[in-house]
Motif scaffolding. Sequence first.
Motif, PDB file in Angstrom:
ATOM      1  N   GLY A  19      -6.033  -5.462  -0.575  1.00  0.00           N
ATOM      2  CA  GLY A  19      -5.194  -5.321  -1.763  1.00  0.00           C
ATOM      3  C   GLY A  19      -4.102  -4.289  -1.538  1.00  0.00           C
ATOM      4  N   SER A  20      -4.452  -3.212  -0.844  1.00  0.00           N
ATOM      5  CA  SER A  20      -3.450  -2.201  -0.541  1.00  0.00           C
ATOM      6  C   SER A  20      -2.385  -2.769   0.388  1.00  0.00           C
ATOM      7  CB  SER A  20      -4.112  -0.988   0.117  1.00  0.00           C
ATOM      8  OG  SER A  20      -3.129  -0.175   0.703  1.00  0.00           O
ATOM      9  N   CYS A  21      -2.840  -3.455   1.430  1.00  0.00           N
ATOM     10  CA  CYS A  21      -1.888  -3.915   2.461  1.00  0.00           C
ATOM     11  C   CYS A  21      -1.009  -5.053   1.958  1.00  0.00           C
ATOM     12  CB  CYS A  21      -2.648  -4.379   3.696  1.00  0.00           C
ATOM     13  SG  CYS A  21      -3.492  -3.014   4.490  1.00  0.00           S
ATOM     14  N   ILE A  22      -1.632  -6.034   1.329  1.00  0.00           N
ATOM     15  CA  ILE A  22      -0.868  -7.201   0.897  1.00  0.00           C
ATOM     16  C   ILE A  22      -0.133  -6.849  -0.380  1.00  0.00           C
ATOM     17  CG2 ILE A  22      -1.046  -9.598   0.140  1.00  0.00           C
ATOM     18  CD1 ILE A  22      -3.631  -9.709   1.871  1.00  0.00           C
ATOM     19  N   GLY A  23       1.181  -6.747  -0.275  1.00  0.00           N
ATOM     20  CA  GLY A  23       1.924  -6.295  -1.452  1.00  0.00           C
ATOM     21  C   GLY A  23       3.357  -6.776  -1.408  1.00  0.00           C
ATOM     22  N   LEU A  24       4.229  -6.011  -2.076  1.00  0.00           N
ATOM     23  CA  LEU A  24       5.650  -6.365  -2.047  1.00  0.00           C
ATOM     24  C   LEU A  24       6.164  -6.374  -0.617  1.00  0.00           C
ATOM     25  CD1 LEU A  24       6.868  -4.242  -5.072  1.00  0.00           C
ATOM     26  CD2 LEU A  24       6.435  -6.695  -4.978  1.00  0.00           C
ATOM     27  N   GLY A  25       5.494  -5.594   0.251  1.00  0.00           N
ATOM     28  CA  GLY A  25       5.859  -5.588   1.663  1.00  0.00           C
ATOM     29  C   GLY A  25       5.814  -6.994   2.247  1.00  0.00           C
ATOM     30  N   ASN A  26       4.811  -7.768   1.856  1.00  0.00           N
ATOM     31  CA  ASN A  26       4.672  -9.116   2.400  1.00  0.00           C
ATOM     32  C   ASN A  26       5.579 -10.113   1.709  1.00  0.00           C
ATOM     33  OD1 ASN A  26       2.179  -7.496   2.418  1.00  0.00           O
ATOM     34  ND2 ASN A  26       1.437  -9.113   3.741  1.00  0.00           N
ATOM     35  N   PHE A 102      10.139   3.999  -5.793  1.00  0.00           N
ATOM     36  CA  PHE A 102      11.006   2.804  -5.764  1.00  0.00           C
ATOM     37  C   PHE A 102      10.194   1.528  -5.892  1.00  0.00           C
ATOM     38  CE2 PHE A 102      10.499   0.633  -1.725  1.00  0.00           C
ATOM     39  CZ  PHE A 102      10.031   1.590  -0.849  1.00  0.00           C
ATOM     40  N   TYR A 103       8.923   1.598  -5.447  1.00  0.00           N
ATOM     41  CA  TYR A 103       8.057   0.417  -5.508  1.00  0.00           C
ATOM     42  C   TYR A 103       7.853  -0.023  -6.952  1.00  0.00           C
ATOM     43  CZ  TYR A 103       4.274  -2.334  -3.254  1.00  0.00           C
ATOM     44  OH  TYR A 103       3.492  -3.322  -2.720  1.00  0.00           O
ATOM     45  N   SER A 104       7.700   0.954  -7.848  1.00  0.00           N
ATOM     46  CA  SER A 104       7.442   0.579  -9.237  1.00  0.00           C
ATOM     47  C   SER A 104       8.680  -0.073  -9.863  1.00  0.00           C
ATOM     48  CB  SER A 104       6.972   1.775 -10.061  1.00  0.00           C
ATOM     49  OG  SER A 104       7.822   2.849  -9.861  1.00  0.00           O
ATOM     50  N   PHE A 223       4.112  -0.878   9.612  1.00  0.00           N
ATOM     51  CA  PHE A 223       3.450   0.272   8.984  1.00  0.00           C
ATOM     52  C   PHE A 223       3.457   0.144   7.468  1.00  0.00           C
ATOM     53  CE2 PHE A 223       4.581   3.280  12.719  1.00  0.00           C
ATOM     54  CZ  PHE A 223       3.648   2.611  13.477  1.00  0.00           C
ATOM     55  N   PHE A 224       4.625  -0.240   6.939  1.00  0.00           N
ATOM     56  CA  PHE A 224       4.726  -0.365   5.486  1.00  0.00           C
ATOM     57  C   PHE A 224       3.727  -1.393   4.993  1.00  0.00           C
ATOM     58  CE2 PHE A 224       6.345  -1.921   1.493  1.00  0.00           C
ATOM     59  CZ  PHE A 224       6.777  -0.769   0.861  1.00  0.00           C
ATOM     60  N   SER A 225       3.697  -2.529   5.685  1.00  0.00           N
ATOM     61  CA  SER A 225       2.869  -3.622   5.216  1.00  0.00           C
ATOM     62  C   SER A 225       1.384  -3.297   5.334  1.00  0.00           C
ATOM     63  CB  SER A 225       3.207  -4.883   6.001  1.00  0.00           C
ATOM     64  OG  SER A 225       2.632  -5.989   5.393  1.00  0.00           O
ATOM     65  N   MET A 226       1.006  -2.523   6.361  1.00  0.00           N
ATOM     66  CA  MET A 226      -0.407  -2.196   6.490  1.00  0.00           C
ATOM     67  C   MET A 226      -0.728  -0.815   5.910  1.00  0.00           C
ATOM     68  SD  MET A 226      -1.295  -4.285   9.945  1.00  0.00           S
ATOM     69  CE  MET A 226      -2.847  -3.527  10.241  1.00  0.00           C
ATOM     70  N   SER A 227       0.152  -0.313   5.073  1.00  0.00           N
ATOM     71  CA  SER A 227      -0.084   0.953   4.356  1.00  0.00           C
ATOM     72  C   SER A 227      -0.429   2.109   5.284  1.00  0.00           C
ATOM     73  CB  SER A 227      -1.200   0.801   3.325  1.00  0.00           C
ATOM     74  OG  SER A 227      -0.981  -0.304   2.506  1.00  0.00           O
ATOM     75  N   LEU A 228       0.301   2.256   6.389  1.00  0.00           N
ATOM     76  CA  LEU A 228      -0.044   3.283   7.368  1.00  0.00           C
ATOM     77  C   LEU A 228       0.968   4.414   7.387  1.00  0.00           C
ATOM     78  CD1 LEU A 228      -0.956   0.863  10.281  1.00  0.00           C
ATOM     79  CD2 LEU A 228      -2.515   2.047   8.727  1.00  0.00           C
ATOM     80  N   GLY A 229       0.524   5.559   7.898  1.00  0.00           N
ATOM     81  CA  GLY A 229       1.455   6.644   8.171  1.00  0.00           C
ATOM     82  C   GLY A 229       1.600   7.639   7.044  1.00  0.00           C
ATOM     83  N   MET A 230       0.824   7.490   5.978  1.00  0.00           N
ATOM     84  CA  MET A 230       0.894   8.493   4.911  1.00  0.00           C
ATOM     85  C   MET A 230      -0.478   8.852   4.363  1.00  0.00           C
ATOM     86  SD  MET A 230       1.825   6.421   1.561  1.00  0.00           S
ATOM     87  CE  MET A 230       0.166   6.592   0.910  1.00  0.00           C
ATOM     88  N   GLY A 231      -1.512   8.484   5.092  1.00  0.00           N
ATOM     89  CA  GLY A 231      -2.837   8.930   4.681  1.00  0.00           C
ATOM     90  C   GLY A 231      -3.514   8.046   3.649  1.00  0.00           C
ATOM     91  N   VAL A 320      -1.961   0.964  -6.692  1.00  0.00           N
ATOM     92  CA  VAL A 320      -3.127   1.842  -6.894  1.00  0.00           C
ATOM     93  C   VAL A 320      -3.417   2.628  -5.619  1.00  0.00           C
ATOM     94  CG1 VAL A 320      -4.242   0.467  -8.713  1.00  0.00           C
ATOM     95  CG2 VAL A 320      -4.807   0.018  -6.333  1.00  0.00           C
ATOM     96  N   SER A 321      -3.060   2.038  -4.458  1.00  0.00           N
ATOM     97  CA  SER A 321      -3.348   2.730  -3.203  1.00  0.00           C
ATOM     98  C   SER A 321      -2.284   3.763  -2.853  1.00  0.00           C
ATOM     99  CB  SER A 321      -3.513   1.726  -2.064  1.00  0.00           C
ATOM    100  OG  SER A 321      -2.266   1.291  -1.592  1.00  0.00           O
ATOM    101  N   MET A 322      -1.233   3.849  -3.665  1.00  0.00           N
ATOM    102  CA  MET A 322      -0.293   4.963  -3.498  1.00  0.00           C
ATOM    103  C   MET A 322      -0.700   6.102  -4.416  1.00  0.00           C
ATOM    104  SD  MET A 322       3.048   2.667  -3.671  1.00  0.00           S
ATOM    105  CE  MET A 322       3.050   1.211  -2.669  1.00  0.00           C
TER     106      MET A 322
HETATM  107  N1  TRP Z   1       1.334  -2.124   2.021  1.00  0.00           N
HETATM  108  C1  TRP Z   1       1.919  -2.265   0.739  1.00  0.00           C
HETATM  109  C2  TRP Z   1       2.834  -3.478   0.741  1.00  0.00           C
HETATM  110  O1  TRP Z   1       2.921  -4.191   1.693  1.00  0.00           O
HETATM  111  C3  TRP Z   1       2.651  -1.032   0.296  1.00  0.00           C
HETATM  112  C4  TRP Z   1       1.819   0.183   0.406  1.00  0.00           C
HETATM  113  C5  TRP Z   1       0.704   0.500  -0.284  1.00  0.00           C
HETATM  114  C6  TRP Z   1       2.047   1.238   1.293  1.00  0.00           C
HETATM  115  N2  TRP Z   1       0.216   1.690   0.127  1.00  0.00           N
HETATM  116  C7  TRP Z   1       1.017   2.159   1.089  1.00  0.00           C
HETATM  117  C8  TRP Z   1       3.024   1.451   2.233  1.00  0.00           C
HETATM  118  C9  TRP Z   1       0.959   3.281   1.876  1.00  0.00           C
HETATM  119  C10 TRP Z   1       2.964   2.575   3.008  1.00  0.00           C
HETATM  120  C11 TRP Z   1       1.930   3.484   2.849  1.00  0.00           C
HETATM  121  O2  TRP Z   1       3.495  -3.727  -0.215  1.00  0.00           O
END
Ligand code: TRP
Length: 449
Positions: A19-26, A102-104, A223-231, A320-322
């Motif tokens: 749910g975190s990964c699959i998002g607006l990124g995809n 910006f996501y919201s 990275f954005f799509s897999m929610s990586l790089g910010m903990g 929710v994962s942000m």
């Molecule tokens: N991965 C999400 C998307 O593809 C966005 C997202 C959620 C995210 N949590 C994150 C991106 C943490 C970077 C870091 O839309």
Amino acid sequence: MEKKVSFSSKFGTIAVVAGSCIGLGNIWRFPYLAGNNGGSAFIIIYILCSLTIAIPIMMSEFVIGRSTGKNAFGAFNVLTPKKRWCLVGLFGILTSFFIFGFYSVVAGWGISFIQTAFTDGFTGRSPEIIHSNFINYINTGWKPTIAALIFIILTSSIVIGGIERGIERMNKVLMPMLAFIIIGLFLYSTSLAGFKEGMDFLLKPDFSKITLSTILAAIGQSFFSMSLGMGCMVTYGAYIKKETSLPSLALTIGLADLSVAILAGFAIFPGVFTFGIEPTSGPTLVFETLPLVFSMMPGGNIFGIFFFILVFIAAITSSVSMLEPICLFIIQELKLSRVKSVLLISFVVSILAVFCAYSQVEGSSIRLFGQNLFDFLNNATDKFMLPLGALLIIIFVGWIANKELVRNQITNNGNTFSKGFSIYYAFVRFIIPFVLSFFVLNLLGIIKW
Ligand code: TRP
């Protein structure tokens, strides 16, 4: 202080992390990046980055989180006495704020468009009207702002419920729905005249289109799509049960995330080609180009309703994962209650979102480094903050954290993946830091390729 909680089941774990990964990124970002970067050549690089760089980084974030049970800041403190490393966590928390801001706004567009689709706002409209409707909507300033604030309130109300009763329960319902809708939309697209052209665009690579900036865009997007790089995955890692195999979880999620991005591409581009629209319209592709497609397509309104519900579901399971990483940080480090933390964060994020929405109004002076605030945050996070955060995290796991601790987490004390560990560790210690440093140094202008 909250007592230690974990995800309640395997399905729950997968639903929450996916749910975190699959998002607006995809659904919003991947299609327009693929469109702008020549389609399939970009996609191949993106798949390679996801498999060889992003999945090992995801495993590494899980290691930091699960071995400590802590938030992204506190976890570094537990694993090393060198205090400087927790700054990486702090940097991640700042990144979460920026992305959430910006996501919201984009998620808010999604909410407004569900309403438009329900009131039959697409059928038979000319391209000029669709374009000017969108511009007028953005230019009101207040409409996207209200929608973004509604989205922030919805996200907060889920996170207030906590991990099991809030986040996990929502994801277990919404993620199967998401899978259902995206497959349905894809099947419908196969019936359109432009299906073959759309497929060719996504599947026949033209490698002459690949430049350094294509590769950079692909890394940032993975990275954005897999929610990586910010903990974010450090925080979710803290809730993963000790029996769960981290490599197989990361692989499952990675493949699911890739599949949804590619399915979204297949659902979108056939329409784009059927109606002779340019695939390179950028961030507005999904919100300007698609309504145009819907206006011409038989059953376009129904498609539109489902499509924008899909956008909303994808967005809220990610937002929710942000919020959760910042929230766990405040609960554990500043000792506030969950309710107070969520209220505090949503207040700050709301201010940022208002500025983001108004920065897009024509002639607005809310600008940073020559871009409006929205574009600045969108670009700065995925092109710079996420790669840098990921580089620091991977150096931490490869060089600072205790090797045996990492091995025990990755192999569940020698019970799974024992043979794969040395390959994973070589990637984490040498290959990934090398590749990422190259890109980060390039971005900073220290080396030029
Ligand atoms: N991965 C999400 C998307 O593809 C966005 C997202 C959620 C995210 N949590 C994150 C991106 C943490 C970077 C870091 O839309």
